[in-house]
Design a protein around this motif. Sequence first.
Motif, PDB file in Angstrom:
ATOM      1  N   GLN A   8       7.700  -2.449 -11.335  1.00  0.00           N
ATOM      2  CA  GLN A   8       8.401  -3.724 -11.159  1.00  0.00           C
ATOM      3  C   GLN A   8       9.609  -3.563 -10.245  1.00  0.00           C
ATOM      4  O   GLN A   8       9.893  -4.447  -9.426  1.00  0.00           O
ATOM      5  N   LEU A   9      10.330  -2.436 -10.383  1.00  0.00           N
ATOM      6  CA  LEU A   9      11.463  -2.178  -9.500  1.00  0.00           C
ATOM      7  C   LEU A   9      11.002  -2.060  -8.050  1.00  0.00           C
ATOM      8  O   LEU A   9      11.651  -2.605  -7.139  1.00  0.00           O
ATOM      9  N   ALA A  10       9.878  -1.377  -7.825  1.00  0.00           N
ATOM     10  CA  ALA A  10       9.343  -1.254  -6.470  1.00  0.00           C
ATOM     11  C   ALA A  10       8.972  -2.627  -5.916  1.00  0.00           C
ATOM     12  O   ALA A  10       9.214  -2.928  -4.737  1.00  0.00           O
ATOM     13  N   GLY A  11       8.397  -3.492  -6.753  1.00  0.00           N
ATOM     14  CA  GLY A  11       8.055  -4.840  -6.311  1.00  0.00           C
ATOM     15  C   GLY A  11       9.272  -5.664  -5.957  1.00  0.00           C
ATOM     16  O   GLY A  11       9.286  -6.394  -4.962  1.00  0.00           O
ATOM     17  N   ALA A  12      10.329  -5.532  -6.773  1.00  0.00           N
ATOM     18  CA  ALA A  12      11.563  -6.274  -6.497  1.00  0.00           C
ATOM     19  C   ALA A  12      12.222  -5.799  -5.197  1.00  0.00           C
ATOM     20  O   ALA A  12      12.705  -6.599  -4.392  1.00  0.00           O
ATOM     21  N   LEU A  13      12.251  -4.482  -4.984  1.00  0.00           N
ATOM     22  CA  LEU A  13      12.854  -3.935  -3.769  1.00  0.00           C
ATOM     23  C   LEU A  13      12.044  -4.311  -2.530  1.00  0.00           C
ATOM     24  O   LEU A  13      12.614  -4.668  -1.486  1.00  0.00           O
ATOM     25  N   ALA A  14      10.709  -4.250  -2.635  1.00  0.00           N
ATOM     26  CA  ALA A  14       9.863  -4.624  -1.499  1.00  0.00           C
ATOM     27  C   ALA A  14      10.056  -6.089  -1.157  1.00  0.00           C
ATOM     28  O   ALA A  14      10.156  -6.461   0.025  1.00  0.00           O
ATOM     29  N   TRP A  15      10.111  -6.944  -2.184  1.00  0.00           N
ATOM     30  CA  TRP A  15      10.342  -8.376  -1.952  1.00  0.00           C
ATOM     31  C   TRP A  15      11.698  -8.593  -1.277  1.00  0.00           C
ATOM     32  O   TRP A  15      11.797  -9.352  -0.308  1.00  0.00           O
ATOM     33  N   SER A  16      12.722  -7.925  -1.773  1.00  0.00           N
ATOM     34  CA  SER A  16      14.069  -8.099  -1.225  1.00  0.00           C
ATOM     35  C   SER A  16      14.141  -7.654   0.228  1.00  0.00           C
ATOM     36  O   SER A  16      14.743  -8.341   1.070  1.00  0.00           O
ATOM     37  N   VAL A  17      13.533  -6.513   0.547  1.00  0.00           N
ATOM     38  CA  VAL A  17      13.565  -6.007   1.920  1.00  0.00           C
ATOM     39  C   VAL A  17      12.897  -6.997   2.872  1.00  0.00           C
ATOM     40  O   VAL A  17      13.439  -7.324   3.935  1.00  0.00           O
ATOM     41  N   MET A  18      11.728  -7.486   2.500  1.00  0.00           N
ATOM     42  CA  MET A  18      11.010  -8.399   3.389  1.00  0.00           C
ATOM     43  C   MET A  18      11.743  -9.726   3.536  1.00  0.00           C
ATOM     44  O   MET A  18      11.983 -10.215   4.647  1.00  0.00           O
ATOM     45  N   GLN A  49      -4.262  -4.476  -9.136  1.00  0.00           N
ATOM     46  CA  GLN A  49      -3.384  -3.490  -8.494  1.00  0.00           C
ATOM     47  C   GLN A  49      -1.939  -3.986  -8.388  1.00  0.00           C
ATOM     48  O   GLN A  49      -1.020  -3.193  -8.175  1.00  0.00           O
ATOM     49  N   TYR A  50      -1.723  -5.293  -8.539  1.00  0.00           N
ATOM     50  CA  TYR A  50      -0.371  -5.850  -8.473  1.00  0.00           C
ATOM     51  C   TYR A  50       0.091  -6.390  -9.826  1.00  0.00           C
ATOM     52  O   TYR A  50       1.027  -7.194  -9.882  1.00  0.00           O
ATOM     53  N   ARG A  51      -0.547  -5.979 -10.901  1.00  0.00           N
ATOM     54  CA  ARG A  51      -0.275  -6.545 -12.226  1.00  0.00           C
ATOM     55  C   ARG A  51       1.205  -6.459 -12.596  1.00  0.00           C
ATOM     56  O   ARG A  51       1.770  -7.385 -13.172  1.00  0.00           O
ATOM     57  N   LEU A  52       1.851  -5.345 -12.253  1.00  0.00           N
ATOM     58  CA  LEU A  52       3.279  -5.180 -12.525  1.00  0.00           C
ATOM     59  C   LEU A  52       4.112  -5.298 -11.250  1.00  0.00           C
ATOM     60  O   LEU A  52       5.213  -5.856 -11.270  1.00  0.00           O
ATOM     61  N   PHE A  53       3.581  -4.778 -10.160  1.00  0.00           N
ATOM     62  CA  PHE A  53       4.307  -4.800  -8.886  1.00  0.00           C
ATOM     63  C   PHE A  53       4.606  -6.234  -8.441  1.00  0.00           C
ATOM     64  O   PHE A  53       5.659  -6.502  -7.863  1.00  0.00           O
ATOM     65  N   GLY A  54       3.689  -7.159  -8.708  1.00  0.00           N
ATOM     66  CA  GLY A  54       3.857  -8.530  -8.232  1.00  0.00           C
ATOM     67  C   GLY A  54       4.656  -9.433  -9.142  1.00  0.00           C
ATOM     68  O   GLY A  54       4.929 -10.590  -8.775  1.00  0.00           O
ATOM     69  N   LEU A  55       5.056  -8.955 -10.321  1.00  0.00           N
ATOM     70  CA  LEU A  55       5.795  -9.811 -11.253  1.00  0.00           C
ATOM     71  C   LEU A  55       7.105 -10.355 -10.668  1.00  0.00           C
ATOM     72  O   LEU A  55       7.412 -11.537 -10.837  1.00  0.00           O
ATOM     73  N   PRO A  56       7.928  -9.537  -9.981  1.00  0.00           N
ATOM     74  CA  PRO A  56       9.167 -10.094  -9.405  1.00  0.00           C
ATOM     75  C   PRO A  56       8.904 -11.226  -8.419  1.00  0.00           C
ATOM     76  O   PRO A  56       9.634 -12.228  -8.414  1.00  0.00           O
ATOM     77  N   ALA A  57       7.871 -11.100  -7.589  1.00  0.00           N
ATOM     78  CA  ALA A  57       7.572 -12.151  -6.618  1.00  0.00           C
ATOM     79  C   ALA A  57       7.205 -13.456  -7.305  1.00  0.00           C
ATOM     80  O   ALA A  57       7.639 -14.548  -6.887  1.00  0.00           O
ATOM     81  N   ASP A  94       0.823  -1.213   0.000  1.00  0.00           N
ATOM     82  CA  ASP A  94       0.000   0.000   0.000  1.00  0.00           C
ATOM     83  C   ASP A  94       0.857   1.262   0.000  1.00  0.00           C
ATOM     84  O   ASP A  94       0.442   2.310  -0.535  1.00  0.00           O
ATOM     85  N   ARG A  95       2.043   1.163   0.601  1.00  0.00           N
ATOM     86  CA  ARG A  95       2.921   2.336   0.688  1.00  0.00           C
ATOM     87  C   ARG A  95       3.756   2.543  -0.578  1.00  0.00           C
ATOM     88  O   ARG A  95       3.993   3.690  -0.989  1.00  0.00           O
ATOM     89  N   VAL A  96       4.237   1.468  -1.175  1.00  0.00           N
ATOM     90  CA  VAL A  96       5.232   1.612  -2.246  1.00  0.00           C
ATOM     91  C   VAL A  96       4.699   1.257  -3.625  1.00  0.00           C
ATOM     92  O   VAL A  96       5.385   1.521  -4.633  1.00  0.00           O
ATOM     93  N   ASN A  97       3.527   0.661  -3.702  1.00  0.00           N
ATOM     94  CA  ASN A  97       2.970   0.285  -5.001  1.00  0.00           C
ATOM     95  C   ASN A  97       2.058   1.404  -5.506  1.00  0.00           C
ATOM     96  O   ASN A  97       0.999   1.669  -4.943  1.00  0.00           O
ATOM     97  N   PRO A 116       5.689   1.418 -15.847  1.00  0.00           N
ATOM     98  CA  PRO A 116       5.757  -0.033 -15.642  1.00  0.00           C
ATOM     99  C   PRO A 116       7.086  -0.499 -15.065  1.00  0.00           C
ATOM    100  O   PRO A 116       7.110  -1.338 -14.151  1.00  0.00           O
ATOM    101  N   ARG A 117       8.178   0.019 -15.574  1.00  0.00           N
ATOM    102  CA  ARG A 117       9.491  -0.399 -15.069  1.00  0.00           C
ATOM    103  C   ARG A 117       9.655  -0.008 -13.600  1.00  0.00           C
ATOM    104  O   ARG A 117      10.216  -0.760 -12.800  1.00  0.00           O
ATOM    105  N   GLN A 118       9.150   1.153 -13.221  1.00  0.00           N
ATOM    106  CA  GLN A 118       9.270   1.609 -11.843  1.00  0.00           C
ATOM    107  C   GLN A 118       8.415   0.755 -10.909  1.00  0.00           C
ATOM    108  O   GLN A 118       8.819   0.474  -9.779  1.00  0.00           O
TER     109      GLN A 118
END
Length: 318
Positions: free
Chosen positions: A61-71, A195-203, A48-51, A57-59
């Motif tokens: 996916q980058l936010a999703g990858a960084l959020a996944w990595s942090v967690m 809402q996670y169509r691009l953000f969730g791709l890295p996960a 909710d904060r970073v997505n 689109p690239r940004q």
Amino acid sequence: MNEAIALLTASPYLLALWGALALQWLLPLPAALHPLQIWQQLARAIADRVNHPDDAPRQQQLAGALAWSVMWLTVLVLLICLYQLVWIETAFHLLLLWIALDWRNTRQFSQAFIQHYSREDKQGCRFLLSTRINRHTDSLSLLGLGKAGAETQLLAYGRLVAGVLFWFGIAGGIGAILYRLAVSLARVWSPSRQQYRLFGLPAVRILALLDIVPLRLFAVLISLGQNVRVAWRGLASQGEAWLLPGPGWLLVATGHKLSLSLGGPAIYDTIKRERPCLGGPIAPAALHLAQIDRLVNQRLIGWVILQSLLLLLTQGMF
């Protein structure tokens, strides 16, 4: 009997494996009270904060990858630090594997779904599926419910049991729990939700990499026995047709072995999405769902026995 006890006590990983399996059946963690519920709530809060769907689109996916990595990496560091402090190594691995495994809850879901499906109770089947998948279930027909139930059975057993056990064999309790956390992140941030169509791709892509070996090994194990040649021909022709390589093999092997029709169109967030049709020509009925449940559990028992022997061999017991 004494020799068996000696083998277990001499191998901490083997003792942790069988101890976690025993706890899984004697003291299962209820889904509502599972520690992963906190993890999933935290994942939603971070998203909710970073997505931001309005970003490029690239940004996203980058936010999703960084959020996944942090967690994920935060948990990894914490577990490594905690591991340095534990006195009883076996108890540490046992506890983590017990939390990561979901064999009994999956079996209960499977049997409950089969009972509702055998009575053609659409509402009961839809409710059970809604707790397990991201698909829109309200409009599913009896045929659609049968396919969705079969796919849910296979992927739940494959990921929450075979996949967890595989990564336990590779990296102990830490590997098992980290894999289960990756499964949860891919579910919470699934690109099937708009809402996670691009953000969730890295996960999803990371989970696909983690799934390839264990789910394909499990698919080969399932294909053995009756109709093995049919299952292998199916894997050769359709194994790469599915959206994800690990789940695809599992669905294809089972579908061809039991001549069941799996896959096909599905509705996510009220949007109909085309998926490949896999397997044989027969629409799943309650009898077939029971066959899947029995077949998969038999193969999982074989998996546990094989993994136990491998643990003994790698620790120089033979």
